[in-house]
Design a protein around this motif. Structure first.
Motif, PDB file in Angstrom:
ATOM      1  N   ARG A  44      37.763  41.916  43.328  1.00  0.00           N
ATOM      2  CA  ARG A  44      37.372  41.504  41.983  1.00  0.00           C
ATOM      3  C   ARG A  44      35.854  41.309  41.899  1.00  0.00           C
ATOM      4  O   ARG A  44      35.211  41.705  40.912  1.00  0.00           O
ATOM      5  N   ALA A  45      35.275  40.716  42.941  1.00  0.00           N
ATOM      6  CA  ALA A  45      33.834  40.466  42.930  1.00  0.00           C
ATOM      7  C   ALA A  45      33.065  41.784  42.864  1.00  0.00           C
ATOM      8  O   ALA A  45      32.114  41.940  42.091  1.00  0.00           O
ATOM      9  N   ARG A  95      37.508  36.867  37.124  1.00  0.00           N
ATOM     10  CA  ARG A  95      38.892  36.841  36.623  1.00  0.00           C
ATOM     11  C   ARG A  95      38.956  37.180  35.140  1.00  0.00           C
ATOM     12  O   ARG A  95      39.752  36.619  34.397  1.00  0.00           O
ATOM     13  N   THR A  96      38.136  38.105  34.714  1.00  0.00           N
ATOM     14  CA  THR A  96      38.143  38.489  33.297  1.00  0.00           C
ATOM     15  C   THR A  96      39.110  39.660  33.066  1.00  0.00           C
ATOM     16  O   THR A  96      39.538  40.332  34.007  1.00  0.00           O
ATOM     17  N   ASP A 100      40.279  42.871  35.408  1.00  0.00           N
ATOM     18  CA  ASP A 100      41.707  43.215  35.572  1.00  0.00           C
ATOM     19  C   ASP A 100      41.940  44.709  35.364  1.00  0.00           C
ATOM     20  O   ASP A 100      42.688  45.342  36.099  1.00  0.00           O
ATOM     21  N   LEU A 101      41.294  45.257  34.350  1.00  0.00           N
ATOM     22  CA  LEU A 101      41.541  46.659  34.001  1.00  0.00           C
ATOM     23  C   LEU A 101      40.975  47.637  35.032  1.00  0.00           C
ATOM     24  O   LEU A 101      41.498  48.722  35.214  1.00  0.00           O
ATOM     25  N   VAL A 106      38.979  50.458  41.661  1.00  0.00           N
ATOM     26  CA  VAL A 106      37.973  50.180  42.699  1.00  0.00           C
ATOM     27  C   VAL A 106      38.664  50.037  44.063  1.00  0.00           C
ATOM     28  O   VAL A 106      38.228  50.603  45.064  1.00  0.00           O
ATOM     29  N   ALA A 107      39.786  49.295  44.060  1.00  0.00           N
ATOM     30  CA  ALA A 107      40.480  49.012  45.330  1.00  0.00           C
ATOM     31  C   ALA A 107      41.104  50.258  45.925  1.00  0.00           C
ATOM     32  O   ALA A 107      41.492  50.261  47.087  1.00  0.00           O
TER      33      ALA A 107
END
Ligand code: DC
Length: 529
Positions: A44-45, A95-96, A100-101, A106-107
């Motif tokens: 997320r970061a 955590r926005t 999320d989208l 990315v992962a």
């Protein structure tokens, strides 16, 4: 109150979205005084930073170049939950809805995962951490002391979210939650690199119908038991570990250092297995690392088991000196009583000295909390008797391929009469495939102490239980020339059972009475059917 009972252990908690791994992982970490990292935060970061810098989620090189700019920091409560970008706190941005989208995309980038691997591993280097994610047990920390895979059906996970958000379970928003979860499961499980999987040696906890505290109790109990066995153990991990436990600040510093110099070696999850996120029944799969060391705890349990056995019968052994001290071995034992593991296992365990016994036990044993942990620590691996359990077979193969000792009751279940029943061919298949030696063991008269069908054992009248241990042998020589696989398995099964029958009194030879070669063991050539 936090108690530091497990300062060094590394616990991996994986599972699909909304399986509770972060909240359970954090609660367990707090209870045991361990650090906690939710690795989703890292992805997320990076996503938040990429969005800020206008880097596309598919632009792998540009994403990788951003990694040295963020660091994780302790939030003062043992959580590595603060994200610093260029040294400034950016925790609020991870955590926005926008993150999320984009975060799954990315992962999914292999280069990104490779670059983040070193960071995650170094955070665990000092030990004393619970790490939650999707690939912790399979890729990031394959040597974790305890691997837990929290599972729950989509419906259960969706209902938790629906309740949290106060939605109508029949409404459209609730349907959207279910759809979203299904989509995330598909992305997380379907990606090529480090897909969501339970590690082969993970404890799979299907949490449907379990309360939060119940899950925390279960996982904390497992971690405590593993920590206790590690402490009792002068074994490999502790001995090999060069550095003393580092306090959280040092570990956080190690993390910052790692973030500055990410490693690039992805180890594929070659041994990982698929665990369907839809699995519904509550199951504890494998609660121990596959190691071969007989810890003090196992020794103590074996000693207690011996006392228990002697309290109920006059237990004698013949041939304990035949127990092989090296190489893969299948202990093949007749099964006529719940006490067989005690009468045979507790003494053979001693004879093995430093090696431990691995067992395949019925899965139901693991449904009893305390007993289940004892079984797990004692080396029991569960078998699902309702299905042909491919996973159990694979695990058994792995145990033998590593050169360890596996105890099998080839008949599968206890004999209702005490006499040998038709055996299954799994043991023969394992022996043929792995080349392991087979050590036949005959337990005489255990059924008189505790027969199948009786709830409890009886010490009266006092019986003599004689455990005879035969000569170890290899099964390859028992296969008739030109036999196909089926015939080979059948021949080996019959031959092994015949050797067990030879160690039993005529009363207990049952369907294998005709295969007995005569009075002596290990001399004549076998007669196989
Ligand atoms: O658990 P979460 O929703 O915060 O995770 C965010 C994303 O990061 C999700 O798409 C899965 C991914 N992730 C991952 O690929 N590997 C991990 N170890 C942790 C998270």
């Amino acid at each position: 109150m936090t108690s530091v009972v497990a300062p060094r252990i590394v616990v991996a908690v994986d599972g699909p979205a909304s399986s509770g791994k972060s909240s359970v992982g954090l609660a367990v970490a707090q209870r045991l005084g361990l650090r906690f990292l939710d690795t989703g935060l890292i992805y997320r970061a990076l996503t938040a930073l990429a969005l800020r810098e206008g880097v596309a989620p598919e632009d792998e090189p540009a994403l990788t170049a951003l990694i040295p700019r963020f660091e994780l920091a302790d939030d003062g409560q043992g959580r590595l939950a603060r994200v610093l970008v260029d040294g400034e706190d950016a925790t609020g941005a991870v955590r926005t809805h926008e993150v999320d989208l984009s975060v799954s995309a990315v992962a999914r980038q292999p280069g990104v995962r490779a670059a983040l691997l070193g960071l995650q591993r170094r955070l665990a280097d000092a030990g004393g951490i619970v790490m939650a994610g999707r690939d912790i047990g399979t890729v990031v920390l394959p040597d974790a002391d305890l691997k837990v895979y929290l599972d729950a059906s989509v419906e259960e996970r969706a209902m938790r979210r629906i309740r949290e958000r106060g939605l109508d379970p029949q409404g459209e928003q609730a349907d959207a939650v279910r759809e979203q979860l299904r989509a995330r499961d598909a992305v997380d499980s379907g990606r090529e690199v480090a897909p969501l999987r339970a590690a082969e040696d993970a404890v799979v906890v299907a949490t449907d119908g379990m309360g939060f505290e119940e899950v925390v109790d279960l996982v904390a109990g497992l971690a405590t038991a593993v920590a206790a066995s590690r402490r009792a153990d002068t074994g490999p991990r502790e001995a090999a570990s060069p550095s003393p436990a580092a306090p959280p600040e040092q570990a956080a510093e190690a993390g910052r250092a790692a973030a500055r110099e990410p490693a690039a070696n992805v180890r594929p999850a070659a041994t990982a297995k698929a665990a369907g996120p839809e699995k519904r029944h509550r199951v504890l799969e494998v609660a121990m690392r596959l190691d071969n060391h007989q810890s003090m705890l196992v020794r103590m349990v074996a000693r207690l088991a011996q006392w228990l056995g002697l309290a109920f019968a006059d237990v004698r052994h013949e041939g304990l000196d035949r127990v092989p001290r090296t190489g893969p071995v299948i202990l093949a034992i007749n099964h006529a009583s719940n006490f067989d593991p005690v009468f045979a296992g507790a003494w053979v365990s001693d004879a093995l000295r430093t090696r431990r016994i691995h067992w395949l036990g019925k899965r139901e044993l693991f449904f009893w909390p305390v007993f289940g942990w004892v079984c797990a620590l004692g080396g029991v691996h569960p078998v699902d008797r309702s299905t042909a359990d491919v996973e159990a077979y694979r695990l058994a193969t792995r145990i033998l391929e590593k050169g360890y000792v596996l105890l099998i009751f080839p008949e599968g279940t206890r004999s209702p009469t005490g006499a040998l029943q038709e055996a299954k061919d799994g043991m023969a298949q394992l022996a043929l495939r792995t080349g392991a030696q087979v050590l036949p063991i005959g337990v005489n008269d255990s059924d008189l102490v505790w027969p199948k069908g009786r709830r409890l054992p009886s010490p009266f009248p006092r019986r003599r239980v004689l455990v005879r241990i035969g000569e170890p042998f290899r099964v390859a020589d028992l296969v008739p020339p030109g036999a196909d696989r089926r015939a080979a398995k059948a021949a080996v099964t019959t031959a092994v059972m015949g050797r067990i029958a030879e160690l039993l009194e005529p009363r207990q030879r049952g369907v294998y009475a005709s295969v007995v070669r005569g009075a002596s063991v290990g001399t004549a050539s076998p007669k196989v059917g």
